[in-house]
Design a protein around this motif. Structure first.
Motif, PDB file in Angstrom:
ATOM      1  N   VAL A  13     -13.861   3.745  -9.192  1.00 27.95           N
ATOM      2  CA  VAL A  13     -12.988   2.689  -8.676  1.00 27.95           C
ATOM      3  C   VAL A  13     -13.153   1.451  -9.555  1.00 27.95           C
ATOM      4  O   VAL A  13     -14.248   1.159 -10.036  1.00 27.95           O
ATOM      5  CB  VAL A  13     -13.314   2.340  -7.209  1.00 27.95           C
ATOM      6  CG1 VAL A  13     -13.036   3.512  -6.302  1.00 27.95           C
ATOM      7  CG2 VAL A  13     -14.748   1.873  -7.058  1.00 27.95           C
TER       8      VAL A  13
ATOM      9  N   LEU B  10      -5.774   8.079  -6.689  1.00 24.61           N
ATOM     10  CA  LEU B  10      -6.358   6.878  -6.102  1.00 24.61           C
ATOM     11  C   LEU B  10      -5.354   5.739  -6.207  1.00 24.61           C
ATOM     12  O   LEU B  10      -4.876   5.421  -7.299  1.00 24.61           O
ATOM     13  CB  LEU B  10      -7.654   6.512  -6.845  1.00 24.61           C
ATOM     14  CG  LEU B  10      -8.426   5.300  -6.310  1.00 24.61           C
ATOM     15  CD1 LEU B  10      -8.983   5.610  -4.923  1.00 24.61           C
ATOM     16  CD2 LEU B  10      -9.535   4.910  -7.268  1.00 24.61           C
TER      17      LEU B  10
ATOM     18  N   SER C 116      -3.934   1.011 -13.220  1.00 25.50           N
ATOM     19  CA  SER C 116      -3.130   0.557 -12.087  1.00 25.50           C
ATOM     20  C   SER C 116      -1.820  -0.106 -12.499  1.00 25.50           C
ATOM     21  O   SER C 116      -0.969  -0.369 -11.661  1.00 25.50           O
ATOM     22  CB  SER C 116      -3.941  -0.430 -11.232  1.00 25.50           C
ATOM     23  OG  SER C 116      -4.289  -1.569 -12.000  1.00 25.50           O
TER      24      SER C 116
ATOM     25  N   ALA D 200      -4.627   3.818  -9.458  1.00 29.40           N
ATOM     26  CA  ALA D 200      -5.844   3.345 -10.104  1.00 29.40           C
ATOM     27  C   ALA D 200      -6.648   4.488 -10.699  1.00 29.40           C
ATOM     28  O   ALA D 200      -7.694   4.265 -11.311  1.00 29.40           O
ATOM     29  CB  ALA D 200      -6.708   2.572  -9.098  1.00 29.40           C
TER      30      ALA D 200
ATOM     31  N   SER E 111     -12.426   2.788   2.018  1.00 30.97           N
ATOM     32  CA  SER E 111     -12.833   1.466   1.581  1.00 30.97           C
ATOM     33  C   SER E 111     -14.117   1.564   0.780  1.00 30.97           C
ATOM     34  O   SER E 111     -15.022   2.334   1.117  1.00 30.97           O
ATOM     35  CB  SER E 111     -13.046   0.550   2.795  1.00 30.97           C
ATOM     36  OG  SER E 111     -13.447  -0.740   2.389  1.00 30.97           O
TER      37      SER E 111
ATOM     38  N   ARG F 118       0.845  -1.179   0.000  1.00 27.75           N
ATOM     39  CA  ARG F 118       0.000   0.000   0.000  1.00 27.75           C
ATOM     40  C   ARG F 118       0.883   1.233   0.000  1.00 27.75           C
ATOM     41  O   ARG F 118       2.080   1.160   0.211  1.00 27.75           O
ATOM     42  CB  ARG F 118      -0.938   0.021   1.211  1.00 27.75           C
ATOM     43  CG  ARG F 118      -0.209  -0.010   2.550  1.00 27.75           C
ATOM     44  CD  ARG F 118      -1.178  -0.165   3.709  1.00 27.75           C
ATOM     45  NE  ARG F 118      -0.484  -0.265   4.968  1.00 27.75           N
ATOM     46  CZ  ARG F 118      -0.118   0.750   5.713  1.00 27.75           C
ATOM     47  NH1 ARG F 118      -0.366   1.985   5.317  1.00 27.75           N
ATOM     48  NH2 ARG F 118       0.503   0.569   6.863  1.00 27.75           N
TER      49      ARG F 118
ATOM     50  N   ASP G 205      -4.466   1.696  -5.195  1.00 27.16           N
ATOM     51  CA  ASP G 205      -5.104   0.465  -4.760  1.00 27.16           C
ATOM     52  C   ASP G 205      -4.280  -0.239  -3.692  1.00 27.16           C
ATOM     53  O   ASP G 205      -3.218   0.233  -3.285  1.00 27.16           O
ATOM     54  CB  ASP G 205      -5.383  -0.457  -5.953  1.00 27.16           C
ATOM     55  CG  ASP G 205      -4.111  -0.976  -6.622  1.00 27.16           C
ATOM     56  OD1 ASP G 205      -3.033  -0.895  -6.001  1.00 27.16           O
ATOM     57  OD2 ASP G 205      -4.202  -1.459  -7.766  1.00 27.16           O
ATOM     58  N   ARG G 206      -4.742  -1.392  -3.278  1.00 29.32           N
ATOM     59  CA  ARG G 206      -4.113  -2.099  -2.150  1.00 29.32           C
ATOM     60  C   ARG G 206      -2.720  -2.623  -2.477  1.00 29.32           C
ATOM     61  O   ARG G 206      -1.955  -2.959  -1.575  1.00 29.32           O
ATOM     62  CB  ARG G 206      -5.010  -3.260  -1.705  1.00 29.32           C
ATOM     63  CG  ARG G 206      -5.124  -4.398  -2.705  1.00 29.32           C
ATOM     64  CD  ARG G 206      -5.984  -5.520  -2.154  1.00 29.32           C
ATOM     65  NE  ARG G 206      -7.366  -5.086  -1.995  1.00 29.32           N
ATOM     66  CZ  ARG G 206      -8.280  -5.763  -1.290  1.00 29.32           C
ATOM     67  NH1 ARG G 206      -7.938  -6.857  -0.657  1.00 29.32           N
ATOM     68  NH2 ARG G 206      -9.522  -5.324  -1.199  1.00 29.32           N
TER      69      ARG G 206
ATOM     70  N   TYR H  56      -8.549   1.390  -0.438  1.00 30.46           N
ATOM     71  CA  TYR H  56      -7.787   2.310  -1.282  1.00 30.46           C
ATOM     72  C   TYR H  56      -7.163   3.390  -0.409  1.00 30.46           C
ATOM     73  O   TYR H  56      -7.509   3.552   0.775  1.00 30.46           O
ATOM     74  CB  TYR H  56      -8.689   2.971  -2.334  1.00 30.46           C
ATOM     75  CG  TYR H  56      -9.234   2.026  -3.360  1.00 30.46           C
ATOM     76  CD1 TYR H  56      -8.553   1.799  -4.553  1.00 30.46           C
ATOM     77  CD2 TYR H  56     -10.433   1.342  -3.158  1.00 30.46           C
ATOM     78  CE1 TYR H  56      -9.046   0.924  -5.513  1.00 30.46           C
ATOM     79  CE2 TYR H  56     -10.935   0.464  -4.106  1.00 30.46           C
ATOM     80  CZ  TYR H  56     -10.238   0.268  -5.277  1.00 30.46           C
ATOM     81  OH  TYR H  56     -10.720  -0.594  -6.228  1.00 30.46           O
TER      82      TYR H  56
END
Length: 595
Positions: free
Chosen positions: A550, A527, A396, A535, A573, A3, A529-530, A556
């Motif tokens: 998303v 943004l 991403s 993203a 989330s 992350r 992502d995990r 996120y």
């Protein structure tokens, strides 16, 4: 799991010189690659070694650059891009000093390998631009960064020739060390650290595996003629290289945070772009190895042009300068025909340049024509590659995909150095105990480069046609230059129109405010992502509003940067389904950040 977080304390006062300073770092990188080109024909004598061994003085730098590109990129994500940029330049300075004080082959190769770490400055510089510049300035800044490599390579040749001709050749290394120190000081003074951080581990086995595989592959290429192409040593090293690289690839595919993300290579658009990139890399370096030697060989050989180092450098300099001037031409052609067509045009021009070069080797002015034509083609081809990658992968994956493409280009230049060096060494004549390249060797080198370009043209032809807009049903949503879905400002559409679009989609929406509740316009909202990948990205509207779709449910991070404010990373989330989650982003005021 990877992350991304931000650390407000890592960001220093922002300076207006970030773009030219990073472009200067690009010039320094180019200087490392072409530093010894003016004295390349004399290296066997200067280092008291064979021509095939002397080839490694050039190849080692390119090989180290190929390996350092993904390594420094990953370390930059983990520990700070500015910090790793300074580290790359520092290693390069150390390597320059090591090479400057030796005439021993092995020590020289060590120093030149350390110089190759300057290549890591390219992905780090682009990452700093992506994280720290507003979207409207990013495209031109990255174009300047790319063109600076061509300018640096072009200007380095005559300057390095002038230094080598009038002083001891070791002065070249001390000069490069000075350039590195200047670049470090400018970076410290004007480039702020990116607040973005990926939380994870560094893939040390991946770095070792990639390094070992490439070395095992290139050693038999340069020494195969000496050992015999069917000897057990040559075949054994090629087999070992294949085994190591295969195992490395399997390992990388199984890791959550690999050094090089190979998952993106399965798509035909990415695969064929990368294969074409290798061929462009081969073509780019071949001319730099051939023309300077041809120009400097004495006329008494019957084919040498008898020019001084400086004149030879000036004749080859248009190669890099033409690459710079093709950037605006590329922009117009790509807008009209698409990057696939411009890539094919570039490759065709390169093929014409090398093909014509087979008959244009009898006068210095002819070499200038070759350099101009090849520079135009290489400029078009190189400019097309990032656009093809960005258009072929989801938002991403753009960072990983472009990093892999940069690696492919570096591998192309490394292979070119090894193969062309081997050809010239094994077709040389012994004159007074000195190996002298022959016209046959030069022509064979040009034919190899032409073949590589034609193969690249085949790969380019296999690319999918101009990609239909991913959001044809939603024309006001387009793929940004950073890979995320953003509002297309040129259409005059506001964030609230995207927010309205989210009614039928999943996403985050809200406002960017100061701690006092004042709206912040044109704040960059990213943004993540995990897995720590971008993203999407957008700029806040006049009222501070933002909206981001998303790709899927999950956790996120919304990272925000804006002039005059400290950076912010806010976890959020999304439950999935057609739902819009409201997230208000409150930026801390930072007195240390200058507007």
């Amino acid at each position: 799991m990877t992350r991304t977080t931000t650390n407000p304390r890592t960001r220093k006062p922002s300076g207006s010189g970030i773009v030219p300073v990073l472009a200067f770092a690009g010039i320094v990188v180019a200087v490392m690659q072409t530093l010894l080109v003016p004295v390349i024909k004399d290296l066997p004598e200067l280092l008291s070694t064979s021509p095939s061994n002397a080839t490694w003085v050039m190849t080692s730098t390119l090989l180290a650059g190929a390996v350092s590109t993904p390594i420094m990129g990953r370390l930059g994500d983990l520990y700070g891009k500015r910090r790793m940029l300074i580290a790359s330049l520092s290693v390069m300075v150390v390597g320059s000093l090591v090479a400057g004080f030796t005439s021993e082959l092995l020590v020289m190769i060590v120093g030149r390998s350390l110089q190759g770490f300057a290549m890591g400055a390219i992905p780090l510089g682009i990452g700093l631009m992506r994280d720290g510049l507003p979207r409207e300035k990013l495209g031109s800044a990255m174009a300047l960064m790319s063109s600076s490599i061509g300018v640096g390579g072009g200007l380095a040749l005559p300057v390095a020739a002038l230094v080598a001709q009038h002083t001891d050749w070791h002065a070249l290394f001390f000069g490069s060390a000075g350039l590195g120190v200047v670049s470090i000081l400018l970076t410290l003074a004007f480039v702020p650290e990116s607040p973005m951080r990926a939380v994870g581990t560094f893939d040390a086995p991946g770095a070792l595996g990639l390094s070992a595989g490439l070395v095992l592959f290139l050693v038999p290429i340069t020494k195969g003629s000496d050992w015999g192409w069917t000897s057990g040593t040559t075949l054994g090293l090629f087999g070992a290289a294949a085994a190591v690289l295969l195992l490395w690839g399997v390992m990388e595919l199984r890791l959550k945070a690999p050094l090089v993300d190979l998952r993106t290579t399965a798509r035909p658009a990415v695969l064929f772009t990368n294969l074409a990139s290798i061929m462009v890399g081969v073509a780019f370096y071949a001319v730099s190895l051939v023309l300077p030697q041809l120009l400097q060989l004495p006329a008494s050989t019957g084919y040498g042009l008898g020019q001084s180092m400086v004149v030879a450098g000036l004749c080859v300099a248009p190669l890099g300068l033409t690459m710079m001037f093709t950037a605006p031409v590329y922009a117009r052609l790509s807008a009209k025909y698409g990057p696939k067509v411009t890539l094919m045009m570039g490759l065709l021009i390169i093929a014409i340049g090398y093909g014509a070069g087979l008959g244009l080797m009898s006068a210095a002015w002819q070499t200038i024509i070759i350099a101009v034509v090849l520079g135009a083609g290489i400029g078009l081809a190189y400019s097309s590659l990032p656009a093809l990658i960005i258009g072929a992968v989801p938002a991403s994956e753009t960072g990983a995909a472009n990093g892999l493409n940069t690696l492919m280009r570096s591998i192309g230049t490394s292979v070119s150095s090894a193969v062309i060096g081997m050809v010239l060494a094994n077709t040389a004549n012994q004159v007074g105990g000195v190996a002298v390249p022959t016209m046959h060797g030069f022509r064979v080198s040009f034919m190899i480069a032409t073949g590589a370009v034609l193969l690249g043209l085949v790969f380019a032809a296999l690319l999918p046609g101009r990609r239909a807009a991913a959001n044809a049903a939603k024309p006001h949503l387009v793929a940004s230059s950073e890979g995320g879905l953003e509002v297309e400002r040129e259409l005059g559409l506001e964030v609230d129109q995207v927010a309205a679009e989210l009614v039928d989609r999943a996403g985050f929406r809200g406002r960017v405010l100061t701690a006092d509740g004042v709206a912040v316009a044109r704040a960059k909202v990213t943004l993540i992502d995990r897995r720590g990948r971008q993203a999407g990205a957008t700029l806040s509207a006049a009222d501070g509003g933002y909206a981001l779709p998303v790709p899927a449910e999950g956790a996120y991070v919304l990272a925000v940067t804006a002039g005059g404010h400290g950076p912010l990373a806010s976890g959020a989330s999304h439950p999935g389904g057609v739902r819009v989650v409201e997230v208000e982003l409150s930026l801390p005021t930072s007195a240390a950040v200058l507007t």
